[in-house]
Design a protein around this motif. Structure first.
Motif, short mmCIF file in Angstrom:
data_model
loop_
_atom_site.label_atom_id
_atom_site.label_comp_id
_atom_site.label_asym_id
_atom_site.label_seq_id
_atom_site.Cartn_x
_atom_site.Cartn_y
_atom_site.Cartn_z
N ALA A 456 0.83 -1.21 0.00
CA ALA A 456 0.00 0.00 0.00
C ALA A 456 0.86 1.26 0.00
N ALA A 457 1.90 1.29 0.86
CA ALA A 457 2.77 2.47 0.91
C ALA A 457 3.48 2.70 -0.42
N ALA A 458 3.97 1.62 -1.05
CA ALA A 458 4.69 1.77 -2.32
C ALA A 458 3.80 2.36 -3.40
N HIS A 459 2.55 1.90 -3.50
CA HIS A 459 1.68 2.38 -4.58
C HIS A 459 1.21 3.81 -4.31
N VAL A 460 1.08 4.19 -3.04
CA VAL A 460 0.75 5.59 -2.73
C VAL A 460 1.89 6.50 -3.17
N VAL A 461 3.13 6.10 -2.87
CA VAL A 461 4.29 6.89 -3.27
C VAL A 461 4.37 7.00 -4.80
N ILE A 462 4.18 5.89 -5.50
CA ILE A 462 4.24 5.92 -6.97
C ILE A 462 3.19 6.86 -7.54
N PHE A 463 1.98 6.80 -6.98
CA PHE A 463 0.89 7.63 -7.50
C PHE A 463 1.21 9.12 -7.34
N PHE A 464 1.63 9.53 -6.15
CA PHE A 464 1.88 10.95 -5.92
C PHE A 464 3.16 11.42 -6.61
N ALA A 465 4.16 10.56 -6.72
CA ALA A 465 5.39 10.95 -7.44
C ALA A 465 5.08 11.16 -8.91
N GLU A 466 4.24 10.29 -9.47
CA GLU A 466 3.86 10.43 -10.88
C GLU A 466 3.03 11.69 -11.08
N ARG A 467 2.14 11.99 -10.16
CA ARG A 467 1.30 13.19 -10.25
C ARG A 467 2.15 14.46 -10.13
N ALA A 468 3.24 14.36 -9.38
CA ALA A 468 4.12 15.52 -9.20
C ALA A 468 5.03 15.75 -10.38
N GLY A 469 5.03 14.84 -11.33
CA GLY A 469 5.81 15.03 -12.55
C GLY A 469 7.20 14.47 -12.50
N TYR A 470 7.53 13.65 -11.52
CA TYR A 470 8.86 13.05 -11.47
C TYR A 470 9.01 12.03 -12.60
N GLY A 471 10.24 11.78 -12.97
CA GLY A 471 10.52 10.85 -14.05
C GLY A 471 10.42 9.40 -13.60
N PHE A 472 10.76 8.52 -14.54
CA PHE A 472 10.63 7.07 -14.30
C PHE A 472 11.46 6.62 -13.11
#
Length: 622
Positions: A456-472
């Motif tokens: 759960a923690a990993a997917h929350v981080v991925i979602f918000f990092a992607e929304r913030a515009g960070y790269g791959f």
């Protein structure tokens, strides 16, 4: 089939209570006692006469218990190797109390069965004579002997071998110098046992059904009087070739099948492992009869490995409840399987009885038609339903099995038949409710709950990092790597004090193979998505298909509900592909929910097992 001489119940060699022989124990520093014990053992091994043993017990009362324990195991090993040759003391005199012994019919680990004539009242009978005297029997052997007589005497049914008398013939009652002998007098059945009758070959379907109907009727009668047999197998079913079978209820045979009315009449024998359950049993006159010898309790394993129900193999069912009626239903299915295929459901593959027991617990029997294409589909369905791992998914009792046999013989559809929507629904329900290896996986509950938190923690981080515009690298690769490290840390902490991190047995290896393969494929998918420029929706849609395939693989190994979990992941693939970046939290939520569900389930099972163990310990005063 060629008629065989009359037979009666005997002790079949594979039958066992699986109780370890108590080792000889000595106090530290007791050198003199150890030397005396060695000297006495050496003397008695040179002179195996039972009188010499009895004299040694009297001369050395402080060593008597250890000597009896040693010779109990010694004699069992000797009997397993083969019957003794040339020991005159093993052969009772021709005149045996109120009986005249005619000829030996069979011999097993506990005794010898003789064809005999009872003098008063005059009638033919069979007499089982125990090899050892009453004072030499182990407590388990004596309890089994008494149980067989008491249980059989409490039952009166045309398909149960009648017991006339059980007792001990005093010394010198048969001939001068003879020793005391425990014996059991019973009905003489004019035919072989079912194992010898089948001789390793399948029987015609209608004949098999007629025989099993007899056996199921007998077992149902025993259950109605509170008696479990617990050792149903072809060797414990005798066939009366001289009796005439009723002509009603057997329908018309097919063109290539013999009429079931010509099938021999079956009689159930050997209630030596019987146990009373539920209400007090009653005899034919309505008097209460206690047949429970107290020789077994929850957790003790009794029976014959090839015909033993899974709950018998561990001493209790998956809920921790003592073995019950469902175990005898399983035994009926094992007999039917043998009659359809000519072999037991689970065979010895060179790894001995414990290997057979592992297959009883973990493997599914081959469909009878894969071994014998001429086996009837309806009887195959009945056998496989009886042999289900979960006791609750078998027939509710022996009477239901008997009813199925009569439906088949009358040309009517059986309820377990695979044809039609009803039969298909029944099979699907059985697959979904199957639950395996619960006593193994119950220790994984807390780890699965921790996995849920990491995922759960990993997917929350991925979602918000992607929304913030960070790269791959930041949005996907680093959180995914951290998730893997977190899962590995949980696994290490959970297992480093136990069996080690890597899989240790055949139960764990398939789990590791599936999920390690899934994680490798999942990592490659992430890299491919980055190189190909896929969006999150497509990537997680494909990941959902991969997760569904993994759970589908585990449906038959761990829990049937995994098939439903697989269906949920399969169904989510297209919606995930359509929602773009929102696929990340949706996929993470699905995984978190599944891990929480599985974790809570196995934690609950573990708590129940601990409470049951604590309750059993308190009842035993531990």
């Amino acid at each position: 089939m060629t008629p065989s001489p009359p037979t009666a119940a005997s002790d079949d060699a594979p039958t066992a209570a699986f109780e370890p022989v108590r080792p000889i124990t000595l106090l530290a520093g007791d050198d003199d006692r150890e030397e005396r014990l060695d000297a006495v053992l050496a003397e008695l091994l040179d002179d195996p006469n039972s009188a010499a043993r009895a004299a040694a017990y009297e001369r050395h009362p402080d060593l008597a218990d250890d000597l009896r324990s040693f010779f109990s195991g010694h004699d069992r090993l000797r009997d397993a190797a083969g019957p003794p040759v040339g020991d005159a003391d093993q052969c009772p005199p021709p005149r045996f109390g109120n009986y005249e012994l005619v000829r030996e019919l069979d011999r097993g680990g506990m005794g010898v069965v003789w064809e005999a004539r009872q003098l008063a009242p005059p009638r033919p009978c069979a007499v089982k004579v125990l090899r050892a005297g009453p004072d030499e029997l182990t407590a388990a052997d004596l309890a089994r002997f008494r149980t067989e007589g008491a249980a059989s005497a409490a039952l009166c049914h045309p398909h149960i071998v009648r017991v006339y008398e059980a007792g001990v013939l005093p010394a010198d009652a048969g001939a001068p110098g003879s020793r005391p002998r425990a014996f059991l007098s019973m009905e003489l059945v004019a035919g072989p046992n079912l194992s010898n009758y089948a001789a390793g070959s399948p029987l015609p379907p209608r004949e098999a059904a007629a025989i099993l109907a007899d056996v199921a009727d007998a077992v149902s009668h025993a259950h109605a009087r509170g008696v479990l047999h617990r050792d149903l197998k072809p060797a414990n079913v005798l066939l009366d070739l001289a009796a005439e079978r009723s002509s009603s209820g057997y329908g018309r045979p097919g063109n290539d099948e013999p009429d079931a009315r010509g099938a021999p009449v079956a009689k159930v024998a050997d209630f030596g492992l019987a146990k009373r359950f539920g209400p007090t049993a009653v005899d034919g006159s309505g008097e209460a009869v206690t047949v429970d010898s107290g020789q077994t309790r929850t957790g003790q394993i009794v029976g014959t490995p090839g015909y033993m129900a899974p709950e018998q193999a561990v001493g209790h069912d998956r809920g921790g409840v003592a073995v019950g009626v469902a175990a005898d239903v399983y035994g009926l299915g094992a007999i039917l399987y043998h009659l359809l295929t000519g072999r037991v459901p689970f065979t010895d593959e060179g790894d001995g009885p414990m290997g057979v027991l592992r297959r009883v617990l973990d493997a599914d029997p081959l469909p009878p038609r894969s071994l014998n294409p001429r086996a009837a589909r309806e009887l195959e369905a009945v056998a496989l339903k009886c042999l289900r791992k979960d006791p609750r998914s078998r027939y509710g009792g022996a009477a239901e099995v008997a009813a199925e046999m009569r439906r088949f013989l009358a040309g009517e559809p059986v309820q377990a038949a695979g044809g039609g929507a009803g039969g298909l629904a029944y099979r699907v329900a059985g697959a979904l409710t199957a639950s395996r290896h619960e006593d193994h996986f119950r220790y994984w509950g807390r780890s699965l709950l921790a996995f849920a938190g990491v995922v759960a923690a990993a997917h929350v981080v991925i979602f918000f990092a992607e929304r913030a515009g960070y790269g791959f690298l930041v949005a996907h690769l680093l959180p995914a790597g951290a998730m893997l490290l977190g899962l590995a840390a949980v696994l290490w902490c959970a297992r480093r004090k136990g069996h080690g991190v890597l899989p240790t047995d055949s139960v764990e290896r398939p789990i590791w193979a599936v999920w390690s393969g899934y994680l490798v494929a999942r990592g490659m998918l992430t890299v491919m998505a980055w190189r190909q420029g896929w969006d999150s929706g497509v990537t997680y849609g494909v990941a959902s298909l991969m997760a569904g395939a993994a759970f589908y693989t585990l449906g038959g190994h761990a829990w049937g509900v995994c098939y439903l979990i697989a269906a949920a992941f399969f169904s989510a693939a297209l919606p995930l592909a359509a929602v773009g970046p929102w696929a990340v939290p949706a996929f993470g939520a699905m995984w978190t929910a599944v891990l929480l569900w599985l974790g809570l389930r196995y934690c609950r099972i573990d708590r129940q097992r601990r409470e049951e163990a604590a309750g059993a310990g308190e009842s035993l005063g531990l």
